[in-house]
Scaffold this motif. Structure first.
Motif, mmCIF file in Angstrom:
data_model
loop_
_atom_site.group_PDB
_atom_site.id
_atom_site.type_symbol
_atom_site.label_atom_id
_atom_site.label_comp_id
_atom_site.label_asym_id
_atom_site.label_seq_id
_atom_site.Cartn_x
_atom_site.Cartn_y
_atom_site.Cartn_z
ATOM 1 N N ALA A 7 -1.279 -10.284 3.180
ATOM 2 C CA ALA A 7 -2.326 -9.398 3.679
ATOM 3 C C ALA A 7 -2.147 -7.987 3.120
ATOM 4 C CB ALA A 7 -2.296 -9.363 5.209
ATOM 5 N N ILE A 8 -3.246 -7.285 2.982
ATOM 6 C CA ILE A 8 -3.215 -5.869 2.635
ATOM 7 C C ILE A 8 -2.808 -5.090 3.879
ATOM 8 C CG2 ILE A 8 -4.639 -3.901 1.953
ATOM 9 C CD1 ILE A 8 -6.299 -5.913 0.290
ATOM 10 N N LEU A 21 -2.898 1.740 2.680
ATOM 11 C CA LEU A 21 -4.244 2.086 2.226
ATOM 12 C C LEU A 21 -4.433 3.596 2.152
ATOM 13 C CD1 LEU A 21 -6.646 -0.326 4.162
ATOM 14 C CD2 LEU A 21 -6.115 -0.363 1.727
ATOM 15 N N ALA A 22 -5.142 4.035 1.135
ATOM 16 C CA ALA A 22 -5.544 5.437 1.082
ATOM 17 C C ALA A 22 -6.576 5.688 2.170
ATOM 18 C CB ALA A 22 -6.128 5.755 -0.293
ATOM 19 N N GLY A 68 -6.778 -0.627 10.256
ATOM 20 C CA GLY A 68 -6.393 -2.025 10.412
ATOM 21 C C GLY A 68 -7.553 -2.961 10.173
ATOM 22 N N GLU A 69 -8.733 -2.607 10.682
ATOM 23 C CA GLU A 69 -9.920 -3.434 10.455
ATOM 24 C C GLU A 69 -10.311 -3.433 8.976
ATOM 25 O OE1 GLU A 69 -12.049 -2.819 14.838
ATOM 26 O OE2 GLU A 69 -12.428 -1.398 13.203
ATOM 27 N N ARG A 70 -10.146 -2.293 8.331
ATOM 28 C CA ARG A 70 -10.460 -2.216 6.895
ATOM 29 C C ARG A 70 -9.495 -3.086 6.091
ATOM 30 N NH1 ARG A 70 -9.085 2.634 3.510
ATOM 31 N NH2 ARG A 70 -10.009 2.272 1.454
ATOM 32 N N ALA A 71 -8.212 -3.034 6.429
ATOM 33 C CA ALA A 71 -7.232 -3.856 5.718
ATOM 34 C C ALA A 71 -7.507 -5.336 5.932
ATOM 35 C CB ALA A 71 -5.820 -3.501 6.193
#
Length: 288
Positions: A35-36, A41-42, A51-54
């Motif tokens: 997982a990312i 993340l920038a 967290g939702e974006r990742a």
């Protein structure tokens, strides 16, 4: 069929649990997808949490890396799988979905909680579970139903299958959403695609997966603490339709089941009336 489960590098306990579960079920071909991590993340100017974006990016990457000529089973690393799942995957049901133009099949979800949709799930459960008193486990299903995800699906991406047709459609839709934000979490975005007709999907019933007990408590998605009641009650609702063990479910929800969630006496009365009317409707329209 190809498959993957999405797991953070630092989530070693979940990885071990998933590997053991997959090995036990004979699904060793389901591989780990790293997982990312939101921490890497920038900063992004989006309406969703890091967290939702990742999570969104992790699912999108898993689909983009898949062989588009073969259906893909996608799992999150808190998925508890039904013992019935391997047989369903081998049964030819997925080929039927592809032939009917389906893009995605959810093995479970948080359903729309209208009487109509809950009754559809409840009646499916009564048709497909072994008869009460037979001594057979809940996973000894007599078949599986395909319910229209366009109206039933609310949210949830714990476990789903993307058909080859879906693998030609969904990644492009997700990339478009990423270009514009994304403006919603991954599962809500899937729901939008379903409702506007850009994605064709079904929910398999009874559910062949369910979130593991308490998995919301250690989620990396950044859910607010005040969502605890929704997490517990919603998770219990999903598990009730699961083709697997229910032991401990009543104890799990006991603190919330009759909790005084409102001081409004009329709202309480409305809730009680809805519950009783649902029981009457379920009884009066039970499958013959």
């Amino acid at each position: 069929m190809q498959g993957c489960y999405i797991n953070l590098e630092r989530s070693n306990e979940r990885r071990a649990a998933m590997d053991a579960q997959l090995q036990r079920l004979g699904l060793a071909n389901v591989r780990r997808h790293t997982a990312i991590d939101a921490q890497a993340l920038a900063p992004g100017n989006t309406a969703i949490t890091p967290g939702e974006r990742a999570c969104f990016l992790s699912h999108t990457e898993a689909l983009a890396r898949a062989n588009p000529d073969e259906a893909l089973l996608v799992l999150e690393d808190d998925a508890q799988l039904s013992e019935a799942l391997p047989a369903v995957l081998r049964s030819g049901a997925l080929a039927q979905l592809e032939a009917e133009g389906c893009d995605i099949a959810f093995l479970e979800c948080q359903p729309v909680t209208s009487t109509q949709h809950l009754l559809a799930l409840w009646h499916s459960l009564q048709r497909r579970l072994p008869p009460q008193g037979s001594g057979a486990p809940r996973h000894a299903l007599t078949g599986i139903d395909f319910l229209d995800a366009r109206t039933l699906y609310n949210w949830g991406a714990v476990a789903y299958v993307v058909t080859p047709k879906g693998l030609r459609v969904l990644p492009a839709l997700l990339q478009e959403a990423i270009t514009h934000g994304p403006s919603q979490p991954y599962d809500l975005t899937l729901g939008s695609f379903l409702r506007d007709g850009r994605l064709q999907g079904v929910v398999l019933s009874p559910f062949l997966a369910t979130p593991a007990w308490g998995s919301h408590a250690d989620s990396t998605l950044g859910s607010p603490a005040e969502s605890a009641a929704h997490d517990v009650l919603g998770g219990a609702l999903r598990r009730l339709f699961f083709a697997g063990p229910l032991e401990g479910l009543e104890a799990h929800v006991a603190p919330w089941r009759h909790a005084p969630l409102t001081d409004d006496p009329q709202l309480r009365l409305l809730a009680d009336l809805m519950a009783q009317l649902f029981v009457l409707t379920a009884r009066d329209h039970a499958p013959r």
